[in-house]
Design an enzyme around this catalytic site. Structure first.
Site, PDB file in Angstrom:
ATOM      1  N   GLY A  59       0.838  -1.192   0.000  1.00 32.83           N
ATOM      2  CA  GLY A  59       0.000   0.000   0.000  1.00 32.83           C
ATOM      3  C   GLY A  59       0.867   1.234   0.000  1.00 32.83           C
ATOM      4  O   GLY A  59       1.926   1.261   0.629  1.00 32.83           O
ATOM      5  N   GLU A  60       0.423   2.226  -0.740  1.00 31.96           N
ATOM      6  CA  GLU A  60       1.152   3.486  -0.694  1.00 31.96           C
ATOM      7  C   GLU A  60       0.154   4.620  -0.776  1.00 31.96           C
ATOM      8  O   GLU A  60      -0.609   4.729  -1.736  1.00 31.96           O
ATOM      9  CB  GLU A  60       2.159   3.583  -1.838  1.00 31.96           C
ATOM     10  CG  GLU A  60       3.063   4.786  -1.651  1.00 31.96           C
ATOM     11  CD  GLU A  60       4.178   4.839  -2.689  1.00 31.96           C
ATOM     12  OE1 GLU A  60       5.187   4.143  -2.503  1.00 31.96           O
ATOM     13  OE2 GLU A  60       4.016   5.572  -3.647  1.00 31.96           O
ATOM     14  N   PHE A  63       0.152   9.478   3.202  1.00 30.12           N
ATOM     15  CA  PHE A  63       0.711   9.590   4.537  1.00 30.12           C
ATOM     16  C   PHE A  63       1.494   8.367   5.009  1.00 30.12           C
ATOM     17  O   PHE A  63       2.047   8.369   6.089  1.00 30.12           O
ATOM     18  CB  PHE A  63      -0.396   9.905   5.543  1.00 30.12           C
ATOM     19  CG  PHE A  63      -1.147  11.160   5.193  1.00 30.12           C
ATOM     20  CD1 PHE A  63      -0.541  12.398   5.318  1.00 30.12           C
ATOM     21  CD2 PHE A  63      -2.442  11.096   4.706  1.00 30.12           C
ATOM     22  CE1 PHE A  63      -1.213  13.565   4.974  1.00 30.12           C
ATOM     23  CE2 PHE A  63      -3.126  12.253   4.367  1.00 30.12           C
ATOM     24  CZ  PHE A  63      -2.515  13.497   4.488  1.00 30.12           C
ATOM     25  N   SER A  65       3.430   4.282   3.748  1.00 35.39           N
ATOM     26  CA  SER A  65       3.638   3.133   2.872  1.00 35.39           C
ATOM     27  C   SER A  65       3.468   1.897   3.729  1.00 35.39           C
ATOM     28  O   SER A  65       3.922   1.867   4.866  1.00 35.39           O
ATOM     29  CB  SER A  65       5.053   3.147   2.289  1.00 35.39           C
ATOM     30  OG  SER A  65       5.214   4.273   1.456  1.00 35.39           O
ATOM     31  N   ASP A 171     -12.689   8.164   7.654  1.00 34.19           N
ATOM     32  CA  ASP A 171     -12.217   7.754   6.324  1.00 34.19           C
ATOM     33  C   ASP A 171     -12.680   6.330   6.018  1.00 34.19           C
ATOM     34  O   ASP A 171     -11.913   5.508   5.511  1.00 34.19           O
ATOM     35  CB  ASP A 171     -10.691   7.879   6.267  1.00 34.19           C
ATOM     36  CG  ASP A 171     -10.164   7.971   4.832  1.00 34.19           C
ATOM     37  OD1 ASP A 171     -10.969   8.204   3.909  1.00 34.19           O
ATOM     38  OD2 ASP A 171      -8.947   7.806   4.643  1.00 34.19           O
TER      39      ASP A 171
HETATM   40  P1  ADP Z   1      -3.013   4.987   4.457  1.00 34.13           P
HETATM   41  O1  ADP Z   1      -3.158   5.944   5.569  1.00 34.13           O
HETATM   42  O2  ADP Z   1      -1.806   5.221   3.645  1.00 34.13           O
HETATM   43  O3  ADP Z   1      -4.260   4.847   3.631  1.00 34.13           O
HETATM   44  P2  ADP Z   1      -3.685   2.345   5.528  1.00 34.13           P
HETATM   45  O4  ADP Z   1      -3.526   2.043   6.960  1.00 34.13           O
HETATM   46  O5  ADP Z   1      -5.056   2.564   5.019  1.00 34.13           O
HETATM   47  O6  ADP Z   1      -2.733   3.575   5.165  1.00 34.13           O
HETATM   48  O7  ADP Z   1      -3.011   1.181   4.684  1.00 34.13           O
HETATM   49  C1  ADP Z   1      -2.901   1.273   3.277  1.00 34.13           C
HETATM   50  C2  ADP Z   1      -3.186  -0.070   2.642  1.00 34.13           C
HETATM   51  O8  ADP Z   1      -2.268  -1.049   3.124  1.00 34.13           O
HETATM   52  C3  ADP Z   1      -4.565  -0.635   2.963  1.00 34.13           C
HETATM   53  O9  ADP Z   1      -5.549  -0.148   2.066  1.00 34.13           O
HETATM   54  C4  ADP Z   1      -4.332  -2.124   2.825  1.00 34.13           C
HETATM   55  O10 ADP Z   1      -4.400  -2.504   1.466  1.00 34.13           O
HETATM   56  C5  ADP Z   1      -2.906  -2.290   3.295  1.00 34.13           C
HETATM   57  N1  ADP Z   1      -2.890  -2.659   4.716  1.00 34.13           N
HETATM   58  C6  ADP Z   1      -2.894  -1.838   5.780  1.00 34.13           C
HETATM   59  N2  ADP Z   1      -2.874  -2.520   6.941  1.00 34.13           N
HETATM   60  C7  ADP Z   1      -2.871  -3.825   6.599  1.00 34.13           C
HETATM   61  C8  ADP Z   1      -2.872  -5.058   7.342  1.00 34.13           C
HETATM   62  N3  ADP Z   1      -2.839  -5.067   8.677  1.00 34.13           N
HETATM   63  N4  ADP Z   1      -2.881  -6.220   6.648  1.00 34.13           N
HETATM   64  C9  ADP Z   1      -2.888  -6.220   5.315  1.00 34.13           C
HETATM   65  N5  ADP Z   1      -2.881  -5.113   4.567  1.00 34.13           N
HETATM   66  C10 ADP Z   1      -2.874  -3.925   5.180  1.00 34.13           C
HETATM   67 MG    MG Z   2      -6.116   4.060   4.024  1.00 34.95          MG
END
Ligand code: ADP
Ligand code: MG
Ligand code: ZN
Length: 508
Positions: A59-60, A63, A65, A171
């Site tokens: 994920g990126e 705010f 990665s 969000d």
């Molecule tokens: P951001 O603030 O950048 O949106 P997130 O916490 O939403 O960060 O995480 C971004 C992405 O990373 C998520 O949409 C998901 O696809 C992946 N992700 C985040 N946490 C997890 C997790 N615990 N397990 C698997 N994938 C995750």
């Molecule tokens: Mg997110």
């Protein structure tokens, strides 16, 4: 290696291989970019080296990665983890608040928990259990109705938990609600924008609150004061081709932004003004000259020089509740329920994103096309906002809308041209979605069913092929209606939603 690829690329019998070749090149450079990011992360937070094997980026965002990593357990087993590397410019309080949401409310009821947190200087890495998940768009049109029911139930469970702790997520959207279809596991993630209710149990959300609002108002100052004229060619059957709806809020601004002011005068477009109810004239006190633009689609110089209202704003326009879009200063957990309603709307209609808008007033105009302009204006009045709209658009029947978009309205004929397509920019409505109207498979099934009705008994179609979409109960649309309540004060809560008849006899 390169040569063999080039060789096959010249092969005229495989024209797609040229594309493949370039895609592979692109992937390669992306891969090396990610490799570098991983190396940099190890350098920035060297404690990670001994514990984790970072495998890939999953994920990126703006705010953070997020990476998939494995940890060597003492038992000798490997465990998958998600490592969220927050951008070093994140405010320490903000980071601490995100972490506290995970530690206090997380780990239960479909709310993501946290395992460890590493920090070196301004680099912070949050380590969470990894939940492999589907892409919402990929599975949207293959979900059965029952799966959708379970998905929503599990989302409400997560929301009930965080709301109980006085956390407003702000969000809620599919990429922040992880769903593993095989395991039937769910996890609400990303407390990066969360705020506390006045009685929140999350200590750090009490302090983070006011600061965020300020930060937010700076970030969005340009975007929030100027709104373009948008065509509403949503119901091309009922509307004139060139009809356009203008939406305006009577705004009481706190900080005037010079750049946005310029934009307004230059383009002469529609924009927003917000005042507490009927206060347009009152705002012109002894210090201010009187305003002469109230209830018109212009904004006068008096209003332009008004300070901007500071209200918390975050999230993605298409998921924002009307009270967020109109910058109502008192926002509650109800805003997450609206966002859940938008997800539900996508699931029922098979369209994602449902609303696609780059600014708040476009998003509000799009809401009006579903919930009605008069209704929206009236609801805004209840939370102290005046909205002006140059056109009246009626409220829509949710079942009719969803069935039409999904292509399951076997009652009336449906052709490709029947559902209006959106224009390139943020025109109103689900028609902003690039996909053709209905999932093709379902469309075909409907065709087949029809021919069955018409007496072609040779075709044997099983009802199960419809995956329950031909029998969506009224309760589904009743709950959707209560989630998309324009008035946050009466909108259904997560606790109430779980008790809604839609979920009776749910097998989990
Ligand atoms: P951001 O603030 O950048 O949106 P997130 O916490 O939403 O960060 O995480 C971004 C992405 O990373 C998520 O949409 C998901 O696809 C992946 N992700 C985040 N946490 C997890 C997790 N615990 N397990 C698997 N994938 C995750
Ligand atoms: Mg997110
Ligand atoms: Zn004015």
């Amino acid at each position: 290696m390169m040569e063999t690829m080039l060789e096959s690329h010249r092969d005229e019998q495989h024209p797609h291989q040229a594309e493949d070749f370039h895609r592979k090149l692109e992937q390669n450079s992306k891969l090396s970019g990610i490799k570098k990011d991983i190396e940099k992360l190890y350098e920035a937070v060297p404690q990670l080296v001994n514990v984790f094997k970072i495998k890939e980026k999953i994920g990126e965002g703006t705010f953070s990665s997020v990476y998939l990593a494995t940890a060597q357990l003492q038992t000798g087993l490997e465990e998958k983890m998600a490592l969220k590397h927050l951008i070093p410019t994140s405010h320490p309080l903000r980071i601490a608040a995100e972490l506290q949401c995970l530690t206090v409310a997380g780990g239960q009821d479909n709310v993501m928990g946290v395992k460890y947190c590493f920090r070196k200087n301004d680099h912070v890495v949050i380590v969470m259990p990894y939940l492999e998940h589907e892409s919402f768009l990929d599975i949207l049109n293959s979900l059965s109705f029952e799966e959708v029911r379970e998905y929503m139930f599990n989302l409400f469970k997560a929301l009930r938990r965080i709301h109980h702790f006085g956390i407003v997520h702000r969000d809620v959207k599919p990429s922040n609600f992880l769903y593993n279809r095989q395991l039937k596991k769910y996890a609400l993630v990303d407390f990066g924008l969360a705020q506390g209710t006045p009685d929140t149990k999350i200590e750090l959300l009490k302090t983070a609150h006011s600061e965020d609002q300020q930060e937010d108002s700076v970030h969005h100052s340009v975007q929030r004061s100027v709104f373009g004229e948008r065509n509403f060619n949503v119901y091309s059957s009922t509307y004139q081709e060139n009809s356009s709806t203008k939406v305006k809020l009577i705004k009481q601004a706190k900080v005037i932004d010079v750049s946005s002011r310029k934009l307004v005068t230059k383009k002469k477009i529609i924009f927003t003004k917000t005042v507490s109810n009927g206060a347009a004239r009152k705002a012109a006190g002894p210090l201010n000259p009187p305003c002469d633009c109230y209830a018109t689609d212009r904004v006068c110089s008096v209003c332009l020089s008004r300070p901007q209202q500071v209200a918390p704003r975050a999230g993605t326009p298409g998921f924002r509740a009307p009270e967020v879009l109109t910058k109502c200063p008192t926002q509650t957990t109800a805003i997450d329920m609206w966002s859940a309603g938008i997800i539900f709307l996508s699931l029922l209609s098979g369209r994602y994103p449902f609303f696609k808008a780059s600014d708040d007033l476009t998003a509000l105009a799009q809401i009006m096309t579903v919930r009605g302009s008069r209704e929206t204006i009236q609801a805004a009045r209840t939370f102290g906002k005046s909205v002006v709209c140059t056109q009246v658009v009626p409220t829509q029947n949710l079942r009719t809308l969803c069935e039409k978009l999904r292509g399951t309205n076997s009652g009336c004929k449906r052709s490709q041209g029947e559902v209006p397509k959106g224009s390139e920019n943020d025109s109103a409505l689900p028609f902003a979605v690039d996909k053709p109207c209905a999932p093709e498979a379902l469309g075909k099934q409907i065709q087949q069913r029809k021919s069955l009705k018409e007496g072609d008994s040779a075709l044997e179609i099983k009802a199960t092929d419809m995956k329950g979409w031909d029998q969506v109960p009224d309760e589904a649309y009743d709950l959707l209606d209560k989630l998309l309540d324009l008035n946050p004060a009466t909108r259904v809560t997560a606790k109430e939603a779980l008790l809604h008849p839609f979920f009776k006899d749910i097998r989990l």
